[in-house]
Structures are given as structure tokens and as C-alpha cells.
Design a protein around this motif. Structure first.
Motif, PDB file in Angstrom:
ATOM      1  N   GLU A 107      11.627  15.009 -21.885  1.00  0.00           N
ATOM      2  CA  GLU A 107      12.763  15.289 -21.140  1.00  0.00           C
ATOM      3  C   GLU A 107      12.761  16.565 -21.274  1.00  0.00           C
ATOM      4  N   ILE A 108      13.623  17.476 -20.274  1.00  0.00           N
ATOM      5  CA  ILE A 108      13.952  18.678 -20.381  1.00  0.00           C
ATOM      6  C   ILE A 108      15.433  19.014 -20.620  1.00  0.00           C
ATOM      7  N   GLY A 109      16.028  19.782 -21.201  1.00  0.00           N
ATOM      8  CA  GLY A 109      17.577  19.981 -21.424  1.00  0.00           C
ATOM      9  C   GLY A 109      17.716  21.644 -21.329  1.00  0.00           C
ATOM     10  N   TYR A 110      18.865  21.869 -21.092  1.00  0.00           N
ATOM     11  CA  TYR A 110      18.988  23.543 -20.888  1.00  0.00           C
ATOM     12  C   TYR A 110      20.534  23.748 -20.900  1.00  0.00           C
ATOM     13  N   TRP A 111      20.891  25.138 -21.249  1.00  0.00           N
ATOM     14  CA  TRP A 111      22.158  25.545 -20.878  1.00  0.00           C
ATOM     15  C   TRP A 111      22.125  27.140 -20.865  1.00  0.00           C
ATOM     16  N   ILE A 112      22.981  27.512 -20.093  1.00  0.00           N
ATOM     17  CA  ILE A 112      22.946  28.937 -19.893  1.00  0.00           C
ATOM     18  C   ILE A 112      24.167  29.580 -20.306  1.00  0.00           C
ATOM     19  N   ILE A 158      20.000  34.899 -22.903  1.00  0.00           N
ATOM     20  CA  ILE A 158      20.958  34.359 -21.685  1.00  0.00           C
ATOM     21  C   ILE A 158      21.131  32.767 -21.813  1.00  0.00           C
ATOM     22  N   GLY A 159      20.085  32.126 -22.376  1.00  0.00           N
ATOM     23  CA  GLY A 159      20.438  30.674 -22.440  1.00  0.00           C
ATOM     24  C   GLY A 159      19.213  29.760 -23.268  1.00  0.00           C
ATOM     25  N   SER A 160      19.137  28.616 -23.249  1.00  0.00           N
ATOM     26  CA  SER A 160      18.223  27.741 -23.956  1.00  0.00           C
ATOM     27  C   SER A 160      17.560  26.736 -23.193  1.00  0.00           C
ATOM     28  N   THR A 161      16.441  26.416 -23.345  1.00  0.00           N
ATOM     29  CA  THR A 161      16.155  25.243 -22.735  1.00  0.00           C
ATOM     30  C   THR A 161      15.114  24.488 -23.656  1.00  0.00           C
ATOM     31  N   SER A 162      14.753  23.113 -23.554  1.00  0.00           N
ATOM     32  CA  SER A 162      14.088  22.595 -24.495  1.00  0.00           C
ATOM     33  C   SER A 162      13.210  21.327 -23.934  1.00  0.00           C
ATOM     34  N   ILE A 163      11.927  21.038 -24.557  1.00  0.00           N
ATOM     35  CA  ILE A 163      11.205  20.013 -24.142  1.00  0.00           C
ATOM     36  C   ILE A 163      11.581  18.820 -25.447  1.00  0.00           C
ATOM     37  N   HIS A 164      12.126  17.745 -25.275  1.00  0.00           N
ATOM     38  CA  HIS A 164      12.507  16.822 -26.141  1.00  0.00           C
ATOM     39  C   HIS A 164      12.389  15.358 -25.828  1.00  0.00           C
ATOM     40  N   GLY A 165      12.456  14.305 -26.684  1.00  0.00           N
ATOM     41  CA  GLY A 165      12.405  13.045 -26.107  1.00  0.00           C
ATOM     42  C   GLY A 165      10.891  12.875 -26.012  1.00  0.00           C
ATOM     43  N   ILE A 166      10.247  13.351 -26.525  1.00  0.00           N
ATOM     44  CA  ILE A 166       8.712  13.254 -26.217  1.00  0.00           C
ATOM     45  C   ILE A 166       7.915  12.001 -26.581  1.00  0.00           C
TER      46      ILE A 166
END
Length: 187
Positions: A104-109, A88-96
Motif C-alpha cells: 500500500e502507498i500512503g502520503y501527505w504534503i 514538502i511531504g512524505s510518502t511510504s510503501i507499507h502494508g507489504i
């Protein structure tokens, strides 16, 4: 501690969702189909969605994300419904920044699944994981000020709106300047 020594699970679960690191051959096919399904909505907000990628390009992107996961540079999770195993979508922890530590957390669905609270549920789990297991001191969510669907998630999860940076970024298509909202939660 060296981040490579952190024991990061490849899968997280909520009551309705499974968040899994991209590690299986063929993940690119299902992710690519979701990008195609949601292309017109994603194109407005995300630079990566300015053209429809091939399934092969998506597969390469996911394999690179898996490498970054193993190197502890970022943690991308693919989101699946528990009951049907639909992507259904994706999320990530990035910019560590491991010195602080913060991220930072990003996401899309996939548009077909929006409006059901799935992304809020996934981000809630990712925030809990980031603060309680990885021990991040600060987690940010940044989004364009006019992206009300994206903004609603940190607002529902009690993130604090720290400010709106005016004309701070380019629109996804690179044609105009946009304002960026910065939300944060601290441990």
C-alpha cells in the motif's frame, strides 16, 4: 528471495523532486515544522496528526522508519524539491505482503506546497519503482471517501477504484465511522 537481500536505493528522483529515506540526524526538525505548518489539514485525515508532536517525537518516528526501511518492513521517503532542497511531504510503501508481493502507498504534503502536482509526481515515481524494481504485483492506495485531494492522485495515475468499503474505518479523530476507497494498480 528474502526481502533483506533486495537492493533498495535510499533515494529516488523525478524531474522536480528527490525522495529520500529518513536517515539523517535532524530530519525530525524539518518534518516537524511541516506537520506544524499543515496541522489543521492533516488533523482531519491522519490519526498521527491529532496532536502536534514534539520535534523529538518526530525524530524518533523517523529513526524507527529508517529501521523498518533497513528491515524491508516498509519504505518511507521524505520528499524534497530539487531546486531548493525544501522538505514538502512524505510518502511510504507499507502494508507489504512479500508472499504476493503487494503493498500500500500512503502520503501527505505540507499544505504550502499542495496544488502543484508534486505529490502526484512522487507517487508516480514510487509506483514505477514498486512495480519495475521491487516487482510488486499489486499496489493499493486507500483513503477516506470524502478526501477528494487524496483520491485525485490514484485517479490521475490510472489506478482502478475497486470499491468503497462502507463504515469500514474510524475517522482520524476516532469519533465517527468512515467509508474507505480502495484503489489499485497491478503489474
Amino acid at each position: 528471495m528474502n526481502p533483506l537481500l533486495l537492493d533498495i536505493p535510499l533515494q529516488l528522483e523525478t524531474s522536480r523532486l528527490i525522495l529520500r529515506a529518513p536517515k539523517q540526524t535532524g530530519d525530525g526538525t524539518v518534518v516537524n515544522m511541516a506537520i506544524r505548518d499543515s496541522f489543521h489539514e492533516l488533523k482531519i485525515w491522519l490519526p498521527f496528526a491529532q496532536k502536534i508532536p514534539t520535534a523529538e517525537e518526530t525524530e524518533i518516528n523517523l529513526r524507527e522508519a529508517h529501521i523498518k526501511f533497513l528491515k524491508r518492513e516498509s519504505f518511507r521517503f521524505l520528499i524534497f524539491l530539487k531546486d531548493t532542497n525544501e522538505f514538502i511531504g512524505s510518502t511510504s510503501i507499507h502494508g507489504i505482503n512479500w508472499d504476493i508481493p503487494k503493498c500500500e502507498i500512503g502520503y501527505w504534503i505540507n499544505t504550502r506546497f499542495s496544488g502543484n502536482g508534486y505529490m502526484t509526481e512522487a507517487i508516480k515515481e514510487l509506483v514505477h519503482f514498486g512495480i519495475s524494481k521491487i516487482k510488486f504485483k499489486r499496489i493499493e492506495i486507500r483513503c477516506e471517501s470524502t478526501n477528494m485531494k487524496s483520491r485525485s492522485i490514484p485517479e490521475k495515475l490510472m489506478f482502478k477504484l475497486e470499491g468503497i468499503l462502507r463504515q469500514e474505518d474510524l475517522s482520524a479523530d476516532g469519533r465517527k465511522l468512515t467509508d474507505t476507497c480502495i484503489y489499485s494498480i497491478i503489474s
